[in-house]
Design a protein around this motif. Structure first.
Motif, PDB file in Angstrom:
ATOM      1  N   ILE A 223       0.817  -1.213   0.000  1.00 42.03           N
ATOM      2  CA  ILE A 223       0.000   0.000   0.000  1.00 42.03           C
ATOM      3  C   ILE A 223       0.852   1.265   0.000  1.00 42.03           C
ATOM      4  N   GLY A 224       2.179   1.092  -0.166  1.00 44.22           N
ATOM      5  CA  GLY A 224       3.061   2.238  -0.311  1.00 44.22           C
ATOM      6  C   GLY A 224       3.501   2.867   0.988  1.00 44.22           C
ATOM      7  N   LEU A 225       3.580   2.084   2.053  1.00 44.47           N
ATOM      8  CA  LEU A 225       3.980   2.615   3.350  1.00 44.47           C
ATOM      9  C   LEU A 225       5.111   1.785   3.939  1.00 44.47           C
ATOM     10  N   VAL A 226       5.769   2.348   4.923  1.00 41.98           N
ATOM     11  CA  VAL A 226       6.750   1.621   5.725  1.00 41.98           C
ATOM     12  C   VAL A 226       6.371   1.824   7.188  1.00 41.98           C
ATOM     13  N   ARG A 227       6.983   1.034   8.050  1.00 40.99           N
ATOM     14  CA  ARG A 227       6.624   1.067   9.470  1.00 40.99           C
ATOM     15  C   ARG A 227       6.845   2.455  10.076  1.00 40.99           C
ATOM     16  N   SER A 228       7.888   3.159   9.660  1.00 44.66           N
ATOM     17  CA  SER A 228       8.150   4.483  10.227  1.00 44.66           C
ATOM     18  C   SER A 228       7.054   5.489   9.855  1.00 44.66           C
ATOM     19  N   ASP A 229       6.381   5.276   8.721  1.00 42.34           N
ATOM     20  CA  ASP A 229       5.249   6.137   8.360  1.00 42.34           C
ATOM     21  C   ASP A 229       4.130   6.004   9.387  1.00 42.34           C
ATOM     22  N   LEU A 230       3.858   4.766   9.787  1.00 41.12           N
ATOM     23  CA  LEU A 230       2.807   4.541  10.791  1.00 41.12           C
ATOM     24  C   LEU A 230       3.195   5.182  12.121  1.00 41.12           C
ATOM     25  N   ASP A 231       4.452   5.002  12.524  1.00 34.40           N
ATOM     26  CA  ASP A 231       4.898   5.583  13.791  1.00 34.40           C
ATOM     27  C   ASP A 231       4.808   7.098  13.764  1.00 34.40           C
ATOM     28  N   GLY A 232       5.194   7.692  12.634  1.00 33.29           N
ATOM     29  CA  GLY A 232       5.115   9.143  12.511  1.00 33.29           C
ATOM     30  C   GLY A 232       3.690   9.652  12.515  1.00 33.29           C
ATOM     31  N   ALA A 233       2.795   8.919  11.868  1.00 32.39           N
ATOM     32  CA  ALA A 233       1.397   9.345  11.821  1.00 32.39           C
ATOM     33  C   ALA A 233       0.737   9.232  13.194  1.00 32.39           C
ATOM     34  N   LEU A 234       1.109   8.220  13.948  1.00 32.12           N
ATOM     35  CA  LEU A 234       0.510   8.041  15.271  1.00 32.12           C
ATOM     36  C   LEU A 234       1.132   8.953  16.324  1.00 32.12           C
ATOM     37  N   SER A 235       2.254   9.601  16.000  1.00 32.11           N
ATOM     38  CA  SER A 235       2.888  10.476  16.980  1.00 32.11           C
ATOM     39  C   SER A 235       2.257  11.865  17.023  1.00 32.11           C
ATOM     40  N   VAL A 236       1.367  12.184  16.077  1.00 33.01           N
ATOM     41  CA  VAL A 236       0.702  13.493  16.093  1.00 33.01           C
ATOM     42  C   VAL A 236      -0.369  13.500  17.185  1.00 33.01           C
ATOM     43  N   SER A 237      -0.894  14.663  17.448  1.00 35.33           N
ATOM     44  CA  SER A 237      -1.919  14.817  18.471  1.00 35.33           C
ATOM     45  C   SER A 237      -3.113  13.913  18.195  1.00 35.33           C
ATOM     46  N   TRP A 238      -3.738  13.422  19.251  1.00 42.14           N
ATOM     47  CA  TRP A 238      -4.878  12.525  19.076  1.00 42.14           C
ATOM     48  C   TRP A 238      -6.090  13.251  18.517  1.00 42.14           C
ATOM     49  N   LEU A 239      -6.038  14.583  18.475  1.00 47.22           N
ATOM     50  CA  LEU A 239      -7.137  15.354  17.901  1.00 47.22           C
ATOM     51  C   LEU A 239      -7.016  15.497  16.381  1.00 47.22           C
ATOM     52  N   SER A 240      -5.828  15.223  15.839  1.00 48.33           N
ATOM     53  CA  SER A 240      -5.645  15.353  14.391  1.00 48.33           C
ATOM     54  C   SER A 240      -5.749  13.986  13.728  1.00 48.33           C
ATOM     55  N   ASP A 241      -6.038  13.999  12.452  1.00 53.30           N
ATOM     56  CA  ASP A 241      -6.297  12.776  11.696  1.00 53.30           C
ATOM     57  C   ASP A 241      -4.990  12.193  11.155  1.00 53.30           C
ATOM     58  N   PRO A 242      -4.555  11.012  11.622  1.00 54.43           N
ATOM     59  CA  PRO A 242      -3.298  10.432  11.150  1.00 54.43           C
ATOM     60  C   PRO A 242      -3.388   9.874   9.730  1.00 54.43           C
ATOM     61  N   SER A 243      -4.590   9.597   9.250  1.00 53.85           N
ATOM     62  CA  SER A 243      -4.712   9.039   7.904  1.00 53.85           C
ATOM     63  C   SER A 243      -4.337  10.068   6.840  1.00 53.85           C
ATOM     64  N   LEU A 244      -4.493  11.347   7.127  1.00 54.96           N
ATOM     65  CA  LEU A 244      -4.081  12.383   6.179  1.00 54.96           C
ATOM     66  C   LEU A 244      -2.568  12.374   6.001  1.00 54.96           C
ATOM     67  N   ILE A 245      -1.845  12.163   7.090  1.00 54.40           N
ATOM     68  CA  ILE A 245      -0.382  12.111   7.025  1.00 54.40           C
ATOM     69  C   ILE A 245       0.054  10.896   6.214  1.00 54.40           C
ATOM     70  N   LEU A 246      -0.595   9.761   6.437  1.00 54.73           N
ATOM     71  CA  LEU A 246      -0.250   8.551   5.687  1.00 54.73           C
ATOM     72  C   LEU A 246      -0.532   8.718   4.200  1.00 54.73           C
ATOM     73  N   ALA A 247      -1.628   9.359   3.872  1.00 52.66           N
ATOM     74  CA  ALA A 247      -1.964   9.579   2.462  1.00 52.66           C
ATOM     75  C   ALA A 247      -0.923  10.471   1.793  1.00 52.66           C
ATOM     76  N   GLU A 248      -0.460  11.509   2.480  1.00 59.06           N
ATOM     77  CA  GLU A 248       0.561  12.395   1.922  1.00 59.06           C
ATOM     78  C   GLU A 248       1.868  11.642   1.705  1.00 59.06           C
ATOM     79  N   ARG A 249       2.280  10.847   2.688  1.00 62.12           N
ATOM     80  CA  ARG A 249       3.546  10.112   2.572  1.00 62.12           C
ATOM     81  C   ARG A 249       3.476   9.063   1.470  1.00 62.12           C
ATOM     82  N   SER A 250       2.357   8.389   1.374  1.00 59.10           N
ATOM     83  CA  SER A 250       2.211   7.362   0.344  1.00 59.10           C
ATOM     84  C   SER A 250       2.237   7.984  -1.051  1.00 59.10           C
TER      85      SER A 250
END
Length: 133
Positions: free
Chosen positions: A56-83
């Motif tokens: 799906i065009g991701l690596v493990r560090s992408d997931l870690d980076g997306a989950l490190s943002v505030s819980w109020l922000s959407d991590p899927s947007l970060i994953l979509a940008e990185r992918s």
């Protein structure tokens, strides 16, 4: 009858204002709920192995980076940008490799005054040796 007309008009104007207030109030709540749902889905992506993430065009560090943002922000947007960024880089590499392969495979014209040699077979030596037995 006059009372019913007055009541429906005043209720319709109240409901439009109330709808506006509720919409403006619930928009941030809706965004937070979506962010929490998407965070849970990203956490489930962490259960995939490296090969599944690469599909799906991701690596493990992408997931870690997306989950490190505030819980109020959407991590899927970060994953979509990185992918999409990774996909863009990969497509540029593919295009460059195709251009390089095309230029390497293009037949070269012989220089003026030199006879054209037939192409050698792959793996076969370019010279031949006669032997008599």
């Amino acid at each position: 009858m006059l009372l019913m007309t007055f009541a429906t008009k005043s209720l319709s104007s109240v409901s439009a204002g109330a709808t506006r207030v509720v919409t403006l109030t619930l928009k941030p709540v809706n965004a937070i709920v979506k962010a929490l749902i998407h965070r849970r889905e990203v956490m489930r992506l962490g259960e995939l192995d490296e090969r599944g993430l690469k599909d799906i065009g991701l690596v493990r560090s992408d997931l870690d980076g997306a989950l490190s943002v505030s819980w109020l922000s959407d991590p899927s947007l970060i994953l979509a940008e990185r992918s999409s960024a990774r996909h863009g880089v990969a497509s540029l590499r593919r295009q460059a490799a195709l251009r390089q392969a095309e230029t390497a495979a293009a037949p070269r014209a012989p220089a003026r005054g030199t006879p054209a040699e037939p192409p050698a077979l792959s793996g076969a030596p370019s010279h031949s040796v006669a032997c008599s037995a």
